[in-house]
Design a protein around this motif. Structure first.
Motif, PDB file in Angstrom:
ATOM      1  N   THR A 747       0.817  -1.204   0.000  1.00  0.00           N
ATOM      2  CA  THR A 747       0.000   0.000   0.000  1.00  0.00           C
ATOM      3  C   THR A 747       0.851   1.254   0.000  1.00  0.00           C
ATOM      4  OG1 THR A 747      -0.114   0.024   2.407  1.00  0.00           O
ATOM      5  CG2 THR A 747      -1.822  -1.191   1.257  1.00  0.00           C
ATOM      6  N   THR A 758      -7.991  -3.725  -6.784  1.00  0.00           N
ATOM      7  CA  THR A 758      -9.302  -3.616  -6.138  1.00  0.00           C
ATOM      8  C   THR A 758     -10.398  -3.332  -7.165  1.00  0.00           C
ATOM      9  OG1 THR A 758      -8.241  -2.785  -4.137  1.00  0.00           O
ATOM     10  CG2 THR A 758     -10.597  -2.360  -4.380  1.00  0.00           C
ATOM     11  N   PHE A 783      -9.634  -2.100   0.859  1.00  0.00           N
ATOM     12  CA  PHE A 783      -8.867  -1.020   0.230  1.00  0.00           C
ATOM     13  C   PHE A 783      -9.004   0.274   1.023  1.00  0.00           C
ATOM     14  CE2 PHE A 783      -8.744   2.539  -2.835  1.00  0.00           C
ATOM     15  CZ  PHE A 783      -7.419   2.436  -3.220  1.00  0.00           C
ATOM     16  N   CYS A 789      -5.005   3.840   0.278  1.00  0.00           N
ATOM     17  CA  CYS A 789      -6.297   4.433  -0.080  1.00  0.00           C
ATOM     18  C   CYS A 789      -6.131   5.931  -0.346  1.00  0.00           C
ATOM     19  CB  CYS A 789      -7.311   4.191   1.032  1.00  0.00           C
ATOM     20  SG  CYS A 789      -8.937   4.865   0.661  1.00  0.00           S
TER      21      CYS A 789
END
Length: 945
Positions: A747, A758, A783, A789
């Motif tokens: 991430t 996603t 997510f 995000c």
């Protein structure tokens, strides 16, 4: 000259001038400044390398001020003369120091120029003072200063300054009576001045003035043989300068001839004026040199008779000239007249004359051959055979002469090569090498001709090379032992005619070579002929024929591929390498690894657009062979293997990217899927490799979706399941990174990659019948809780989930709410996006909850109002604000009609509150308020009644 020698013995006696006219205070002040600067110069003279430039500039400035005070009394003139000589003597000391000190410390251009400036100032001081009582020959002394200064400027190539000095000196001596001058030094000064001024004018390209000055100098000879020699040398130097310009125009040659004729005439007159034997010898040498140069000019002008006359004059008399250039001049002149007999005699005399340097003799032979070659082949052969006769005609002598001529190299080598080619092909010369006793010389002659042909071949002079290779065959015996050597000669001749693009001749020679020695070299040359004929089918068939040769090696297939690429015959190159690949499956030992061949083959295919399918086929073969043999065995070990694996992985990536740009999405998906396979062959525990596996799988599914959109046909269930499997593999690669590095590493490393995974997973799972919506919500919530995000990503997911045939209101509401929260919590919220989200949330709530939960919709309007509170005008999009106010107000319409007072009042209040926060709605707001008041009164009165 010292200062004490400059003045008359009566200098100390008072004169009329220094009795009654004394320098004024300003004169004395300026002279003191000049003397101070001269003292500085005298003190600095040993340190030649540190001569400051300011001294010359200050002296020049002070001298300029002094010039404005003219005229001067005699005492002041004498003072200036003394100062000038002191400055001049300081300059002499500087020059003496320069000759002692190391060159690096005194050769600075600026230091030398400063020294010249000081001398120039000293000369100007004498010129300013003029004639002074008590100074003998002031004009000669002043002119001498300017002459010597001008010579220094000339050496520094400051020709304008030198010319200025010489002109000042000329002006000074022009007032003298030349006839009355008896001093030899003063006479020499006048001649030197004219010659120096002439040389400077010549350097300034003012030739007319230079020649005019030399003509004037004839009046300054005073019957001196040294003067005659000096002037004649200058004429000769100018003549040589004209010749050295490599300008063979008629005017230039005429000018050079005129100058050298003047030198010759002056030399002869000087000889008559000479008094000593040494002077006579020097002038005779000057006369001979002038005549030799005159001969050279006549030769350049093509006046061959004049050359012969000059040479005869030089060879006659007691002082016969034996210079090495004379026979060369004579031979070239006879050649120009077409009298080859006399030229041959000169050449013969040079050969037997040991005093002629070898370089001169070789130059003469070259010139002789060059001129004789124009007369025809028979004349050339006759002359050359005559030379061989004088060298005791034998095979060894013929070899030595031919070797000498061919070995000269350089300019004109083609002419010499042609002459030797004609000679060695003569039957009489060939007969000299026919006997067994001459076998050694025959081999040597063959080697010389072969090497000469090879040299021309390397310089790409294939025509001359072919001629010499053909002549070399004359010196190979026609026996079985020399059959291979003859076949080699035919093969190189084939190469020559290939270079000349005479393919029929090349075919003839290779056929002859194949008769003598059929081997792979012959087969390969036939392959080259097919290539140059653009016969790709013939070349491909010849590749098969090459494999049947007894001395065939797989290297020739690699070489064939190289030749095919050079000829832009890519199908032939692919065929050659494909044939080469067949040897690897047999397990035969190969000089090149299979992976290198495949890499080369793929590189060739990539060069031609449209070969993506072929590239994919061979890339799959690489993957299959690596899986079959093992990565180390196929790619190689350690760094070599790593580079090879990376090359194929990068190529797969590039091909996938290229196909994606060209909208070939099916191939794009295949290449990215293959890319993940290549990374599967390496250690996937490495972070970079894991990321690439994840990325390639996601891009592969993306290409499948793009292909679906392009074809406007939905993916089949099997394709959807395949896409889901690929995404699952990509998802497994992400946790492996997280587990290895700790934390949700993907991430932070690849946020866009995580979003793509996603988004596409949401799309694919939405197509599944069972548990699709739940999986979609799970992916989006995962997510949203990750560090990768981004509000923009949530907005995209929310908008996508809120529309289309496979919309998911629950996912849309969750994503948009999360996005809204993230935006509002940021320091600078993006209010256009906030407004878009609010509108979409209201739409979702209206569609899915409006009938059952009016309060949920109303709460969204209240939330929007809360967002707008405290904002500046225009910060929240005005149109969106108007939309909120109008739609909230309009929602009161149905309750008003139905008499639902509370509901109507609720929505009217919401509309009014929003309208008060939007600029530009004043009129609407007034109407709304009026209606709200009227509505309230109406229902209040109704209730009271």
């Amino acid at each position: 000259m010292k200062i004490t020698e400059m003045f008359s013995p009566d200098l100390g006696k008072p004169t009329h001038d220094n009795q009654f006219i004394q320098p004024n205070h300003l004169h004395q002040h300026l002279l003191s400044q000049i003397e101070s600067l001269i003292i500085q110069t005298e003190n600095l003279s040993p340190n030649y390398n540190s001569l400051p430039e300011t001294i010359s500039s200050d002296l020049r400035q002070t001298l300029t001020h002094l010039t404005q005070l003219l005229p001067f009394p005699n005492s002041l003139k004498l003072h200036i003369w003394k100062l000038a000589y002191r400055l001049w003597n300081a300059c002499i000391d500087i020059s003496n120091a320069a000759s002692i000190l190391p060159s690096s410390s005194c050769s600075s251009s600026s230091v030398i120029q400063n020294h010249a400036k000081l001398r120039h100032i000293a000369a100007d001081m004498l010129s300013l003072a003029g004639e002074a009582t008590g100074v003998p020959s002031p004009a000669v002394k002043s002119a001498s200063f300017y002459l010597k200064t001008g010579l220094i400027w000339h050496d520094l190539r400051k020709f304008d300054l030198a010319s200025s000095c010489f002109e000042r000196a000329t002006d000074i001596v022009s007032k003298l009576d030349i006839v009355a001058i008896s001093d030899s030094g003063e006479r020499k000064l006048l001649l030197d001045l004219n010659l120096a001024r002439s040389r400077t004018a010549w350097e300034l390209s003012d030739r007319n003035l230079a020649i005019t000055l030399l003509t004037r100098a004839k009046t300054l000879l005073f019957g001196s043989s040294d003067h005659y020699k000096q002037l004649a040398n200058q004429y000769l130097i100018f003549g040589k300068s004209v010749l050295s310009k490599n300008n063979d125009t008629d005017n230039s040659l005429k000018e050079a001839l005129k100058l050298m004729s003047e030198a010759l005439d002056l030399g002869e007159k000087g000889s008559r004026a000479a008094r000593t034997r040494e002077q006579i010898m020097e002038l005779n040498e000057l006369r001979s040199k002038s005549l030799r140069f005159i001969s050279a000019v006549h030769l350049q002008k093509g006046e061959y008779e004049s050359v012969i006359k000059c040479v005869k004059v030089l060879r006659e008399g007691n002082d016969e000239d034996h210079h090495a250039s004379l026979p060369v001049l004579a031979m070239k002149a006879w050649l120009g007249l077409g009298r080859y007999g006399e030229a041959e005699k000169e050449l013969r005399d040079m050969v037997v004359n040991k005093g002629i340097p070898e370089s001169v003799w070789v130059s003469a032979v070259e010139a002789y051959f060059e001129a004789a070659g124009t007369a025809g082949a028979e004349t050339v052969k006759g002359v050359f055979l005559g030379l061989l006769g004088r060298c005791q005609v034998s095979a060894r002598a013929a070899f030595r002469v031919a070797n000498r001529v061919l070995g000269c190299g350089g300019e004109g080598s083609r002419v010499r090569t042609k002459v030797v080619a004609d000679l060695v092909s003569d039957e009489r010369v060939v007969a000299l090498f026919a006997s067994e006793a001459s076998a050694k010389e025959r081999a040597a002659m063959h080697a010389v001709l072969w090497n000469c042909a090879s040299e021309h071949f390397r310089s790409k002079d294939y025509e001359t090379s072919a001629v010499m290779f053909e002549k070399s065959l004359l010196y190979i015996s026609h026996d079985i032992e020399n059959r291979i050597l003859r076949a080699k000669g035919f093969r190189v001749l084939c190469l020559c005619y290939l270079g000349l693009s005479e393919l029929d001749r090349a075919q003839e020679y290779i056929n002859e070579a194949e008769k003598l020695e059929p081997n792979i070299a012959c087969a390969f040359l036939k392959f080259k002929i097919y290539l140059q004929n653009n016969d790709h089918n013939g070349a491909i068939n010849q590749v098969q024929a090459m494999k049947t040769c007894y001395d065939f090696t797989p290297d020739f297939l690699s070489l064939s591929a190289h030749e095919a690429v050079a000829c832009h015959a890519l199908p032939v190159a692919v065929s050659s390498l494909s044939n080469l690949l067949s040897f690897y499956t047999l397990g035969s030992p190969m000089p090149t690894t299979e992976v290198v061949v495949l890499r080369t083959l793929i590189t060739i295919l990539i060069q031609d657009p449209g070969n993506e399918v072929e590239v994919l086929k061979f890339m799959k073969r690489v993957h299959d062979r690596a899986s079959e043999l093992g990565t180390e065995c196929f790619f190689g070990k350690e760094e070599t293997g790593r580079r090879e694996k990376n090359w194929f992985a990068v190529t797969s990536w590039n091909m996938g990217t290229q196909c994606g740009k060209e909208k070939k999405y099916e191939l794009c998906a295949e290449f990215f899927r293959l890319l993940s396979g290549f990374y599967g062959l390496v250690d996937c525990q490495e972070e970079e490799n894991s990321i690439m596996v994840c990325k390639s799988l996601i891009l592969s599914v993306s290409a499948m979706v793009a292909s679906e959109n392009q074809k406007k046909t939905s993916l089949t269930n099997s394709e959807v399941k395949q896409a889901v499997d690929l995404l699952d593999k990509a998802g497994k690669a992400c946790p492996s990174i997280r587990n290895k590095l700790g934390g949700d590493k993907i991430t932070t490393v690849e946020p866009d990659l995580y979003f793509m995974h996603t988004f596409i997973a949401y799309d694919m799972h939405g197509r599944l019948d069972k548990f699709g919506p739940q999986q979609q919500l799970h992916f989006v919530k995962s997510f949203a809780s990750s560090k990768a995000c981004d509000p923009k990503h949530l907005l995209q997911i929310g908008l996508g989930a809120s529309q289309g045939p496979r919309s998911n209101p629950e996912v849309a509401t969750f994503a948009l709410n999360e996005c809204l929260s993230a935006l509002l919590s940021s320091p600078s919220p993006d209010y256009p996006d906030v407004a878009l989200i609010v509108r979409r949330l209201i739409a979702l709530a209206s569609i899915h909850k409006g009938d059952s939960d009016d309060n949920a919709v109303h709460s969204l309007y209240k939330q929007a109002h809360g967002i707008m509170v405290g904002l500046k005008d225009g910060e929240y999009p005005a149109e969106e604000g108007k939309w909120l106010a109008m739609t909230a107000w309009n929602r009161a319409a149905v309750p008003v009609r139905l008499g639902q007072v509370d509901a109507a009042q609720k929505w009217m209040d919401a509309g009014l509150e929003l309208a008060r926060k939007v600029s530009g709605m004043e009129t609407y707001r007034a109407c709304m308020e009026d209606f709200a008041i009227a509505f309230s009164k109406k229902f209040n009165s109704h209730n009271n009644g």
